[in-house]
Design a protein around this motif. Sequence first.
Motif, PDB file in Angstrom:
ATOM      1  N   THR A  88       0.834  -1.203   0.000  1.00 40.75           N
ATOM      2  CA  THR A  88       0.000   0.000   0.000  1.00 40.75           C
ATOM      3  C   THR A  88       0.867   1.250   0.000  1.00 40.75           C
ATOM      4  N   ALA A  89       0.664   2.099  -0.995  1.00 46.12           N
ATOM      5  CA  ALA A  89       1.481   3.297  -1.138  1.00 46.12           C
ATOM      6  C   ALA A  89       0.972   4.109  -2.333  1.00 46.12           C
ATOM      7  N   VAL A  90       1.503   5.304  -2.463  1.00 48.82           N
ATOM      8  CA  VAL A  90       1.329   6.059  -3.697  1.00 48.82           C
ATOM      9  C   VAL A  90       2.490   5.679  -4.599  1.00 48.82           C
ATOM     10  N   TYR A  91       2.176   5.265  -5.816  1.00 46.16           N
ATOM     11  CA  TYR A  91       3.186   4.829  -6.764  1.00 46.16           C
ATOM     12  C   TYR A  91       3.432   5.954  -7.779  1.00 46.16           C
ATOM     13  N   TYR A  92       4.710   6.292  -7.918  1.00 47.70           N
ATOM     14  CA  TYR A  92       5.106   7.382  -8.810  1.00 47.70           C
ATOM     15  C   TYR A  92       5.884   6.838  -9.999  1.00 47.70           C
ATOM     16  N   CYS A  93       5.467   7.254 -11.172  1.00 44.02           N
ATOM     17  CA  CYS A  93       6.200   6.963 -12.394  1.00 44.02           C
ATOM     18  C   CYS A  93       7.305   8.005 -12.542  1.00 44.02           C
ATOM     19  N   VAL A  94       8.514   7.564 -12.893  1.00 44.25           N
ATOM     20  CA  VAL A  94       9.645   8.477 -12.999  1.00 44.25           C
ATOM     21  C   VAL A  94      10.403   8.233 -14.290  1.00 44.25           C
ATOM     22  N   GLY A  95      11.186   9.239 -14.673  1.00 41.45           N
ATOM     23  CA  GLY A  95      12.012   9.096 -15.865  1.00 41.45           C
ATOM     24  C   GLY A  95      13.280   9.919 -15.747  1.00 41.45           C
ATOM     25  N   ARG A  96      14.293   9.493 -16.475  1.00 42.98           N
ATOM     26  CA  ARG A  96      15.514  10.274 -16.556  1.00 42.98           C
ATOM     27  C   ARG A  96      16.065  10.157 -17.966  1.00 42.98           C
ATOM     28  N   SER A  97      16.774  11.182 -18.407  1.00 39.38           N
ATOM     29  CA  SER A  97      17.279  11.215 -19.774  1.00 39.38           C
ATOM     30  C   SER A  97      18.407  10.225 -19.988  1.00 39.38           C
ATOM     31  N   PHE A 103      19.033   3.798  -8.319  1.00 37.38           N
ATOM     32  CA  PHE A 103      18.070   3.285  -7.359  1.00 37.38           C
ATOM     33  C   PHE A 103      17.635   4.325  -6.342  1.00 37.38           C
ATOM     34  N   THR A 104      18.112   5.539  -6.491  1.00 38.39           N
ATOM     35  CA  THR A 104      17.736   6.609  -5.568  1.00 38.39           C
ATOM     36  C   THR A 104      16.864   7.626  -6.297  1.00 38.39           C
ATOM     37  N   TRP A 105      15.846   8.111  -5.582  1.00 38.88           N
ATOM     38  CA  TRP A 105      14.857   8.959  -6.231  1.00 38.88           C
ATOM     39  C   TRP A 105      15.452  10.281  -6.707  1.00 38.88           C
ATOM     40  N   GLN A 106      16.516  10.719  -6.069  1.00 33.97           N
ATOM     41  CA  GLN A 106      17.107  12.007  -6.437  1.00 33.97           C
ATOM     42  C   GLN A 106      17.682  12.015  -7.857  1.00 33.97           C
ATOM     43  N   GLN A 107      17.923  10.856  -8.416  1.00 35.61           N
ATOM     44  CA  GLN A 107      18.523  10.754  -9.752  1.00 35.61           C
ATOM     45  C   GLN A 107      17.490  10.865 -10.870  1.00 35.61           C
ATOM     46  N   TYR A 108      16.217  10.955 -10.510  1.00 38.99           N
ATOM     47  CA  TYR A 108      15.158  11.018 -11.512  1.00 38.99           C
ATOM     48  C   TYR A 108      14.550  12.420 -11.485  1.00 38.99           C
ATOM     49  N   ASN A 109      14.662  13.123 -12.585  1.00 33.95           N
ATOM     50  CA  ASN A 109      14.218  14.511 -12.611  1.00 33.95           C
ATOM     51  C   ASN A 109      12.838  14.699 -13.235  1.00 33.95           C
ATOM     52  N   TYR A 110      12.209  13.629 -13.653  1.00 36.52           N
ATOM     53  CA  TYR A 110      10.846  13.709 -14.165  1.00 36.52           C
ATOM     54  C   TYR A 110       9.955  12.765 -13.359  1.00 36.52           C
ATOM     55  N   TRP A 111       8.849  13.328 -12.850  1.00 32.53           N
ATOM     56  CA  TRP A 111       7.950  12.566 -11.977  1.00 32.53           C
ATOM     57  C   TRP A 111       6.519  12.746 -12.435  1.00 32.53           C
ATOM     58  N   GLY A 112       5.758  11.663 -12.387  1.00 31.71           N
ATOM     59  CA  GLY A 112       4.329  11.742 -12.614  1.00 31.71           C
ATOM     60  C   GLY A 112       3.615  12.142 -11.340  1.00 31.71           C
ATOM     61  N   GLN A 113       2.302  12.207 -11.397  1.00 35.25           N
ATOM     62  CA  GLN A 113       1.515  12.723 -10.280  1.00 35.25           C
ATOM     63  C   GLN A 113       1.253  11.679  -9.201  1.00 35.25           C
ATOM     64  N   GLY A 114       1.509  10.418  -9.458  1.00 32.30           N
ATOM     65  CA  GLY A 114       1.282   9.384  -8.463  1.00 32.30           C
ATOM     66  C   GLY A 114      -0.091   8.772  -8.568  1.00 32.30           C
ATOM     67  N   THR A 115      -0.167   7.489  -8.273  1.00 33.95           N
ATOM     68  CA  THR A 115      -1.445   6.789  -8.248  1.00 33.95           C
ATOM     69  C   THR A 115      -1.491   5.916  -6.992  1.00 33.95           C
ATOM     70  N   GLN A 116      -2.625   5.956  -6.307  1.00 37.97           N
ATOM     71  CA  GLN A 116      -2.751   5.259  -5.028  1.00 37.97           C
ATOM     72  C   GLN A 116      -3.055   3.781  -5.234  1.00 37.97           C
ATOM     73  N   VAL A 117      -2.288   2.958  -4.540  1.00 33.50           N
ATOM     74  CA  VAL A 117      -2.551   1.519  -4.489  1.00 33.50           C
ATOM     75  C   VAL A 117      -2.815   1.155  -3.037  1.00 33.50           C
ATOM     76  N   THR A 118      -3.948   0.548  -2.787  1.00 33.96           N
ATOM     77  CA  THR A 118      -4.319   0.135  -1.435  1.00 33.96           C
ATOM     78  C   THR A 118      -4.623  -1.355  -1.441  1.00 33.96           C
ATOM     79  N   VAL A 119      -3.923  -2.079  -0.575  1.00 31.50           N
ATOM     80  CA  VAL A 119      -4.115  -3.523  -0.476  1.00 31.50           C
ATOM     81  C   VAL A 119      -4.698  -3.825   0.895  1.00 31.50           C
ATOM     82  N   SER A 120      -5.880  -4.393   0.902  1.00 33.07           N
ATOM     83  CA  SER A 120      -6.558  -4.701   2.158  1.00 33.07           C
ATOM     84  C   SER A 120      -6.227  -6.133   2.590  1.00 33.07           C
ATOM     85  N   SER A 121      -6.194  -6.325   3.903  1.00 36.64           N
ATOM     86  CA  SER A 121      -5.848  -7.660   4.429  1.00 36.64           C
ATOM     87  C   SER A 121      -7.078  -8.524   4.590  1.00 36.64           C
TER      88      SER A 121
END
Length: 121
Positions: A88-97, A103-121
């Motif tokens: 469960t989290a907000v999932y962000y699509c990212v890109g870099r040239s 593997f670190t988010w700081q290396q990606y300079n393009y980000w989408g708006q995020g989409t929520q994924v919720t997994v119920s137990s």
Amino acid sequence: VQLQASGGGLVQAGGSLRLACSASGRTFGVMGWFRRAPGKAREFVTAIRGSDLTTYYGDSVKGRFATSINNANGTMWLQMNSLKPDDTAVYYCVGRSSPVIHFTWQQYNYWGQGTQVTVSS
């Protein structure tokens, strides 16, 4: 330049979801997904290099998630199987040239708006 993520939702544990990310305005050397759960740091999920389809996954999703890309239209998918409540989290699509995968988010300079994924137990 825009990254548009879609496909999130609510699913029961053990279920599946498929996320999509469409890129417009440029071609990326690497595209990927990060996620952020409430109160937690951003976590690397996966990254794929378009030129040779080299793919990496975070340890917590290996064997359950699979990413693919259509270089013709710049669309990337994330197939998520055997989902757990911990996914469960907000999932962000990212890109870099650059075609170098990071593997670190700081290396990606393009980000989408995020989409929520919720997994119920």
